[in-house]
Design a protein around this motif. Structure first.
Motif, mmCIF file in Angstrom:
data_model
loop_
_atom_site.group_PDB
_atom_site.id
_atom_site.type_symbol
_atom_site.label_atom_id
_atom_site.label_comp_id
_atom_site.label_asym_id
_atom_site.label_seq_id
_atom_site.Cartn_x
_atom_site.Cartn_y
_atom_site.Cartn_z
ATOM 1 N N ASP A 156 -5.982 7.363 -7.001
ATOM 2 C CA ASP A 156 -7.660 7.011 -7.892
ATOM 3 C C ASP A 156 -8.011 6.445 -9.091
ATOM 4 O OD1 ASP A 156 -8.346 9.098 -5.621
ATOM 5 O OD2 ASP A 156 -8.387 10.589 -7.361
ATOM 6 N N GLN A 195 -7.534 1.739 -7.453
ATOM 7 C CA GLN A 195 -7.283 1.005 -5.379
ATOM 8 C C GLN A 195 -7.747 -0.279 -5.129
ATOM 9 O OE1 GLN A 195 -9.920 4.470 -3.654
ATOM 10 N NE2 GLN A 195 -9.861 5.176 -5.881
ATOM 11 N N VAL A 231 -11.121 -0.473 -9.613
ATOM 12 C CA VAL A 231 -10.649 -0.782 -7.453
ATOM 13 C C VAL A 231 -11.073 -2.003 -7.393
ATOM 14 C CG1 VAL A 231 -12.216 -0.548 -5.547
ATOM 15 C CG2 VAL A 231 -12.019 1.119 -6.765
ATOM 16 N N ASN A 263 -12.000 4.937 -13.524
ATOM 17 C CA ASN A 263 -11.194 4.148 -12.162
ATOM 18 C C ASN A 263 -11.394 2.875 -11.632
ATOM 19 O OD1 ASN A 263 -13.498 4.750 -11.170
ATOM 20 N ND2 ASN A 263 -12.438 4.543 -9.359
ATOM 21 N N LYS A 323 0.518 -1.134 -0.373
ATOM 22 C CA LYS A 323 -0.269 -0.424 0.018
ATOM 23 C C LYS A 323 0.932 0.799 0.174
ATOM 24 C CE LYS A 323 -2.273 -1.313 3.523
ATOM 25 N NZ LYS A 323 -3.614 -1.114 4.861
#
Length: 491
Positions: A432, A435, A481, A479, A416
């Motif tokens: 962004d 993620q 995730v 984006n 991370k």
């Protein structure tokens, strides 16, 4: 002591008049307040004056070219480091331009530039004089017994290869060599110029001299290191490993107290991929030293390290000597990778035995150079996977630091905080755009990070970032995730 020591016959019985005094300085550059030399004031002296230093049969002076003719100005003070260089400039009548300013003491010279060809000795295009000045500025002042303007090129990148340039270097800056190397250089220069030896012998001597003059021989005195900056570098490069950082900080404090390198190098032992080499690079960065690597797994014969004898036509120096030459300095960090592989020599001896002399800091002898190379400014850092495979004599020459593998929780934090941000920055992506959720991170650890070390952590970050970039560019999403389900879908 005469300012210039010329090996020539006396033209008359007149003795040279010494008009100057010398002073010692270790400043790395020159200014009006800390000049190279000071000349007697003369009318018409400007910021720049052109002329030549005299070959002082009668006086030590500088002859200035003016519109009204040549004006002679006595030399009043000279930085001891530059006495031989000024003598060489005078002996060969090299035209130069001085930059300086009028002070209460005289005309203080802080820059010397060549302006043209002087008797075939120096070209304004080859940067030789700038090379000499930079090398002398970087040297320590010799003892008394031993005797804004246009930007200039980085002369210290220059390699001296011709007999003339090597001869001139030894004449002007021979005192920057250690004593044993200075004597060695004179002997090899005699061989390189001799008509009584073979062409091969002359060629080898000239090559060895070229290598030796490319190295800046520094003292073993080390400036104090900022502990706060050292700790910042360690925290930037390493996550966790507090015991390792503590040991390195102890080394930093030791250098600050003694101003010399520790007697023992570091041996970093741990599983593959835990960041041993990264620690070594961080230490070199803290010490502000260039570094070179020796990969022991690829060295099967001691001759690769020690070089071959000049009796062979294809002889060459060893890897260690080449490392000094490539670094262009005698103070550097030797990173010895896979030290536990050093006992597997398959040639005429054991490469590990060669390392013992390097690690003792008593000097290293290269068969090609035929000279003892000082190693007091060398700091060895070795890496190994298995301590049991390292011989006892080698182990005794290191301070051993055991580096444990990271836990799963530590690997999550590294992913991370370090790996993913670094990969995204390299790919030109914003945080962004890619993620990872907590359960997605658990899936990454389970699916991709299955071996020791953190290499798989960085590879996993690269894999996810590349997948996210593909979706952004091809599928036109804004984006991505990654949760557990998405991670498990990635092949």
């Amino acid at each position: 002591m005469p300012v210039f020591d010329f090996a020539q016959e006396e033209k008359d019985n007149a003795k040279a008049v010494k008009t100057y005094v010398t002073f010692k300085s270790d400043e790395p550059d020159a200014t009006v307040e800390r000049p190279i030399l000071v000349l007697q004031k003369k009318d018409g002296m400007t910021h720049h004056i052109c002329g030549t230093f005299t070959n002082p049969i009668t006086r030590t002076s500088f002859e200035i070219n003016t519109e009204d003719g040549v004006v002679s100005s006595d030399i009043l003070r000279v930085d001891l480091r530059f006495v031989s260089l000024l003598g060489w400039l005078g002996e060969n009548h090299i035209p130069v331009r001085l930059s300086g300013a009028i002070t209460d003491e005289g005309y203080a010279v802080y820059k010397i530039r060549e302006t043209g060809i002087g008797n075939g000795k120096l070209s304004s295009d080859d940067g030789f004089l700038q090379f000499m000045l930079e090398r002398l500025f970087a040297s320590n002042a010799p003892s008394e017994e031993e005797t804004d303007e246009d930007e200039v090129e980085d002369g210290d990148d220059m390699k001296l290869t011709s007999i003339q340039s090597i001869t001139d270097f030894i004449t002007c800056a021979g005192r920057t060599f250690p004593d044993n190397i200075r004597l060695w250089a004179r002997r090899n220069l005699a061989v390189a110029k001799s008509a009584e030896v073979t062409i091969e012998e002359r060629r080898h001597a000239q090559r060895a001299l070229s290598i030796m003059t490319s190295i800046q021989w520094k003292s073993d005195y080390f400036e104090a290191i900022d502990p706060v900056e050292a700790r910042r570098i360690l925290d930037e490069e390493l996550y966790g490993l507090e015991s390792v950082k503590q040991r390195i900080m102890e080394t930093v404090i030791q250098v600050n107290r003694t101003h010399t390198l520790p007697s023992y190098g570091l041996l970093l032992c741990g599983p593959a991929g835990v960041g041993k080499s990264q620690i070594a690079y961080a230490v070199a960065r803290i010490l502000k030293l260039p570094w070179t690597t020796l990969d022991m797994s690829s060295i099967n014969d001691p001759e690769q390290l020690t070089g071959s004898s000049r009796i062979y036509s294809n002889a060459k120096p060893g890897i260690i000597m080449e490392a000094f030459s490539n670094a262009s300095t005698s103070n550097l960090v030797f990173i010895i990778n896979e030290l536990d592989k050093a006992n597997s020599g398959k040639g005429n001896g054991n490469p590990a035995d060669v390392l013992l002399t390097l690690l003792d800091n008593l000097g290293f002898t290269d068969n090609y150079m035929e000279c003892m190379i000082p190693t007091m400014g060398v700091y060895p850092i070795a890496t190994a996977n298995v301590k049991a495979d390292i011989s006892a004599p080698l182990m005794s020459r290191f301070a051993v630091i055991d580096i444990p593998d990271y836990s799963v929780e530590e690997k999550k934090e590294i992913f991370k905080r370090f790996s993913l941000p670094k990969v995204l920055k390299r790919m030109g992506m914003s945080p962004d755009e890619c993620q990872v959720t907590e359960d997605g991170l658990d899936a990454v650890m389970e699916k991709f990070v299955i071996s020791t070390g953190i290499r798989n952590v960085e590879q996993a970050a690269e894999h996810l970032a590349a997948n996210a970039l593909y979706q952004i560019e091809v599928d036109k999403v804004k984006n991505v995730v990654f949760d557990r389900e998405m991670v498990n879908k990635i092949s």
